[in-house]
Design a protein around this motif. Structure first.
Motif, PDB file in Angstrom:
ATOM      1  N   UNK A  29     -43.365  -0.560  42.210  1.00 56.47           N
ATOM      2  CA  UNK A  29     -44.556   0.297  42.143  1.00 56.47           C
ATOM      3  C   UNK A  29     -44.227   1.636  41.485  1.00 56.47           C
ATOM      4  N   UNK A  30     -43.074   2.205  41.822  1.00 55.54           N
ATOM      5  CA  UNK A  30     -42.671   3.488  41.217  1.00 55.54           C
ATOM      6  C   UNK A  30     -42.457   3.327  39.715  1.00 55.54           C
ATOM      7  N   UNK A  31     -41.849   2.217  39.306  1.00 57.20           N
ATOM      8  CA  UNK A  31     -41.623   1.953  37.877  1.00 57.20           C
ATOM      9  C   UNK A  31     -42.953   1.810  37.147  1.00 57.20           C
ATOM     10  N   UNK A  55     -47.089   3.803  33.458  1.00 58.87           N
ATOM     11  CA  UNK A  55     -48.498   4.143  33.215  1.00 58.87           C
ATOM     12  C   UNK A  55     -48.668   5.624  32.915  1.00 58.87           C
ATOM     13  N   UNK A  56     -47.994   6.478  33.678  1.00 60.52           N
ATOM     14  CA  UNK A  56     -48.109   7.923  33.485  1.00 60.52           C
ATOM     15  C   UNK A  56     -47.616   8.332  32.103  1.00 60.52           C
ATOM     16  N   UNK A 110     -46.741   6.329  21.814  1.00 62.18           N
ATOM     17  CA  UNK A 110     -45.902   5.174  21.518  1.00 62.18           C
ATOM     18  C   UNK A 110     -44.968   4.826  22.658  1.00 62.18           C
ATOM     19  N   UNK A 111     -45.392   4.987  23.885  1.00 66.75           N
ATOM     20  CA  UNK A 111     -44.541   4.657  25.021  1.00 66.75           C
ATOM     21  C   UNK A 111     -44.815   3.258  25.485  1.00 66.75           C
ATOM     22  N   UNK A 112     -43.825   2.481  25.644  1.00 65.01           N
ATOM     23  CA  UNK A 112     -43.876   1.093  26.141  1.00 65.01           C
ATOM     24  C   UNK A 112     -45.173   0.460  25.744  1.00 65.01           C
ATOM     25  N   UNK A 114     -36.248  -0.229  32.670  1.00 64.34           N
ATOM     26  CA  UNK A 114     -36.182   1.010  33.444  1.00 64.34           C
ATOM     27  C   UNK A 114     -35.934   2.228  32.567  1.00 64.34           C
ATOM     28  N   UNK A 115     -35.411   2.008  31.374  1.00 57.96           N
ATOM     29  CA  UNK A 115     -35.153   3.115  30.457  1.00 57.96           C
ATOM     30  C   UNK A 115     -36.473   3.654  29.918  1.00 57.96           C
ATOM     31  N   UNK A 116     -36.612   4.962  29.933  1.00 57.83           N
ATOM     32  CA  UNK A 116     -37.837   5.573  29.428  1.00 57.83           C
ATOM     33  C   UNK A 116     -37.891   5.558  27.903  1.00 57.83           C
ATOM     34  N   UNK A 117     -36.806   5.185  27.259  1.00 64.22           N
ATOM     35  CA  UNK A 117     -36.751   5.233  25.800  1.00 64.22           C
ATOM     36  C   UNK A 117     -36.723   3.849  25.166  1.00 64.22           C
TER      37      UNK A 117
END
Length: 69
Positions: A52-54, A59-60, A67-69, A18-21
């Motif tokens: 779904x929100x996660x 994806x966004x 370099x995101x996820x 859940x962490x964006x980092x």
């Protein structure tokens, strides 16, 4: 999904995901789960709308940041 994870491990993985980092590579290094396994774990442990929100957020951000996820 049968990975023999404790409830504490599952909670830690969910918090990391859940962490964006926190990229999937860090989760794999610490727990040995591939991206698809993390997604399956999240699907099994979050409410459908939360999952779904996660996924939408991941994806966004992935589309915007190299370099995101």
């Amino acid at each position: 999904m049968s990975l023999n994870l404790s409830n504490a491990d599952i909670s830690a993985i969910i918090e990391m995901a859940l962490s964006d980092h926190m990229p999937f590579a860090v989760i794999k290094a610490e727990f040995g789960l591939k991206e698809g396994q993390v997604k399956e774990l999240m699907r099994d442990n979050l409410k459908p709308g939360s999952y779904r929100a996660w996924r939408k957020r991941v994806r966004t951000f992935a589309d915007r940041r190299e370099n995101y996820k």
